[in-house]
Design a protein around this motif. Structure first.
Motif, PDB file in Angstrom:
ATOM      1  N   THR A   1       0.842  -1.196   0.000  1.00 28.53           N
ATOM      2  CA  THR A   1       0.000   0.000   0.000  1.00 28.53           C
ATOM      3  C   THR A   1       0.875   1.243   0.000  1.00 28.53           C
ATOM      4  OG1 THR A   1      -1.698  -1.184   1.263  1.00 28.53           O
ATOM      5  CG2 THR A   1      -1.871   1.214   1.162  1.00 28.53           C
ATOM      6  N   MET A   2       0.587   2.133  -0.909  1.00 27.86           N
ATOM      7  CA  MET A   2       1.231   3.445  -0.929  1.00 27.86           C
ATOM      8  C   MET A   2       0.132   4.499  -0.976  1.00 27.86           C
ATOM      9  SD  MET A   2       4.500   2.993  -3.474  1.00 27.86           S
ATOM     10  CE  MET A   2       5.885   1.933  -3.042  1.00 27.86           C
TER      11      MET A   2
ATOM     12  N   SER B   1      -3.007   3.735  -3.024  1.00 27.34           N
ATOM     13  CA  SER B   1      -2.540   2.918  -4.136  1.00 27.34           C
ATOM     14  C   SER B   1      -2.283   1.503  -3.646  1.00 27.34           C
ATOM     15  CB  SER B   1      -1.237   3.540  -4.678  1.00 27.34           C
ATOM     16  OG  SER B   1      -0.625   2.707  -5.628  1.00 27.34           O
ATOM     17  N   ASN B   2      -2.977   0.539  -4.237  1.00 26.27           N
ATOM     18  CA  ASN B   2      -2.857  -0.847  -3.818  1.00 26.27           C
ATOM     19  C   ASN B   2      -2.178  -1.659  -4.909  1.00 26.27           C
ATOM     20  OD1 ASN B   2      -4.590  -0.523  -1.370  1.00 26.27           O
ATOM     21  ND2 ASN B   2      -6.126  -0.055  -2.914  1.00 26.27           N
ATOM     22  N   GLU B   3      -1.138  -2.386  -4.548  1.00 28.37           N
ATOM     23  CA  GLU B   3      -0.391  -3.195  -5.506  1.00 28.37           C
ATOM     24  C   GLU B   3      -1.296  -4.233  -6.165  1.00 28.37           C
ATOM     25  OE1 GLU B   3       0.786  -6.642  -5.050  1.00 28.37           O
ATOM     26  OE2 GLU B   3       1.770  -6.606  -7.012  1.00 28.37           O
TER      27      GLU B   3
ATOM     28  N   ALA C   1      -6.653   1.879  -7.556  1.00 28.05           N
ATOM     29  CA  ALA C   1      -6.472   2.809  -6.445  1.00 28.05           C
ATOM     30  C   ALA C   1      -7.826   3.243  -5.890  1.00 28.05           C
ATOM     31  CB  ALA C   1      -5.686   4.025  -6.919  1.00 28.05           C
TER      32      ALA C   1
ATOM     33  N   ASN D   1      -0.858   4.066 -10.715  1.00 27.64           N
ATOM     34  CA  ASN D   1      -0.510   2.694 -11.075  1.00 27.64           C
ATOM     35  C   ASN D   1       0.460   2.158 -10.047  1.00 27.64           C
ATOM     36  OD1 ASN D   1       1.403   0.637 -12.539  1.00 27.64           O
ATOM     37  ND2 ASN D   1      -0.501   0.705 -13.697  1.00 27.64           N
ATOM     38  N   HIS D   2       0.165   0.997  -9.506  1.00 24.80           N
ATOM     39  CA  HIS D   2       1.014   0.378  -8.479  1.00 24.80           C
ATOM     40  C   HIS D   2       1.375  -1.010  -8.970  1.00 24.80           C
ATOM     41  CE1 HIS D   2       1.601   0.031  -3.823  1.00 24.80           C
ATOM     42  NE2 HIS D   2       2.518  -0.633  -4.463  1.00 24.80           N
TER      43      HIS D   2
ATOM     44  N   SER E   1       5.025   2.939  -7.155  1.00 25.42           N
ATOM     45  CA  SER E   1       3.712   3.490  -7.499  1.00 25.42           C
ATOM     46  C   SER E   1       3.960   4.761  -8.301  1.00 25.42           C
ATOM     47  CB  SER E   1       2.901   3.806  -6.242  1.00 25.42           C
ATOM     48  OG  SER E   1       1.680   4.447  -6.580  1.00 25.42           O
TER      49      SER E   1
ATOM     50  N   CYS F   1       4.343  11.227  -1.675  1.00 25.52           N
ATOM     51  CA  CYS F   1       3.860   9.857  -1.526  1.00 25.52           C
ATOM     52  C   CYS F   1       4.348   9.292  -0.195  1.00 25.52           C
ATOM     53  CB  CYS F   1       4.333   8.969  -2.668  1.00 25.52           C
ATOM     54  SG  CYS F   1       6.084   8.558  -2.596  1.00 25.52           S
TER      55      CYS F   1
ATOM     56  N   ALA G   1       4.745   5.263   1.835  1.00 18.39           N
ATOM     57  CA  ALA G   1       4.666   3.812   1.684  1.00 18.39           C
ATOM     58  C   ALA G   1       4.597   3.192   3.065  1.00 18.39           C
ATOM     59  CB  ALA G   1       5.875   3.294   0.926  1.00 18.39           C
TER      60      ALA G   1
END
Lengths: 109, 114
Positions: free
Chosen positions: B32-33, B50-52, B56, B70-71, B77, B94, B96
């Motif tokens: 998660t970022m 932002s989820n891998e 998002a 985009n992750h 991200s 950002c 993380a």
């Protein structure tokens, strides 16, 4: 409504303890209290966080009241380099941080 | 503490162009970022999570078609400001989440749209 409220500014004499308050009266049971500081045009720097117990690390101490409605960040021996904006933030269920408006701490020589 | 980098540190672009900002976690994996925006003398405002490997999650009032996230990996991200306008000029930061240690912020990207 703001989730956290902080005084806009505080002064502290160099070498003395700086006590920065934060009010979070609507905090939920699973929300952590985080403290960050930010020097102009840089990213926030992590200081400390806690849930309900008092915490201490090499940078600061965090005192959380028993009802968790407020907390105090303590810098035990403030230096000129501690001059910054200090943010109190709450961490939600998805771990996103909701920042308060911050306190500008000025350490005076 | 953990290190998070951002690139570029500052960018100036013309109105109508798109700008991509990268956020990397250098010594940990971040599923998660988060992306924040900060206007002068104001606090940080969360824009999106932002989820891998998935879409998002945007905060209310943030246009997902304008701020593309985009992750693609556990350490990267990207935030793309599409068709940037002067009102998009801001400091974009950002963060993380290191599951073991907490949440760490990048140094920020200063965007100026002319």
């Amino acid at each position: 409504d703001a989730k956290t409220t902080q005084p806009p500014s505080m002064d502290c004499a160099e070498g003395r303890a700086a006590n920065l308050p934060c009010n979070h009266s609507t905090i939920s049971g699973n929300e952590y209290v985080y403290w960050y500081r930010q020097i102009h045009s840089q990213g926030p720097q992590y200081i400390i966080h806690g849930l309900k117990n008092n915490e201490t690390n090499e940078m600061a101490s965090l005192i959380i009241t028993e009802d968790r409605k407020s907390s105090t960040l303590i810098l035990p021996h403030a230096t000129l380099r501690d001059t910054a904006v200090y943010y109190c933030a709450l961490s939600g269920s998805a771990r996103q941080l909701t920042f308060g408006s911050g306190t500008q701490l000025t350490v005076l020589p | 503490g953990a290190v998070v980098s951002q690139h570029p540190s500052r960018v100036i672009c013309k109105s109508g162009t798109s700008v991509k900002i990268e956020c990397r976690s250098l010594d940990f994996q971040a599923t998660t970022m988060f992306w924040y925006r900060q206007f002068p003398k104001k606090s940080l405002m969360l824009m999106a999570t932002s989820n891998e490997g998935s879409k998002a999650t945007y905060e209310q009032g943030v246009e997902k078609d304008k701020f593309l996230i985009n992750h693609a990996s556990l350490t990267l991200s990207t935030l793309t400001v599409t068709s940037a306008h002067p009102e998009d000029s801001s400091f974009y930061i950002c963060s993380a989440r290191d599951p073991l240690a907490g949440q760490y912020f990048g140094p920020g990207t200063r965007l100026t749209v002319l």
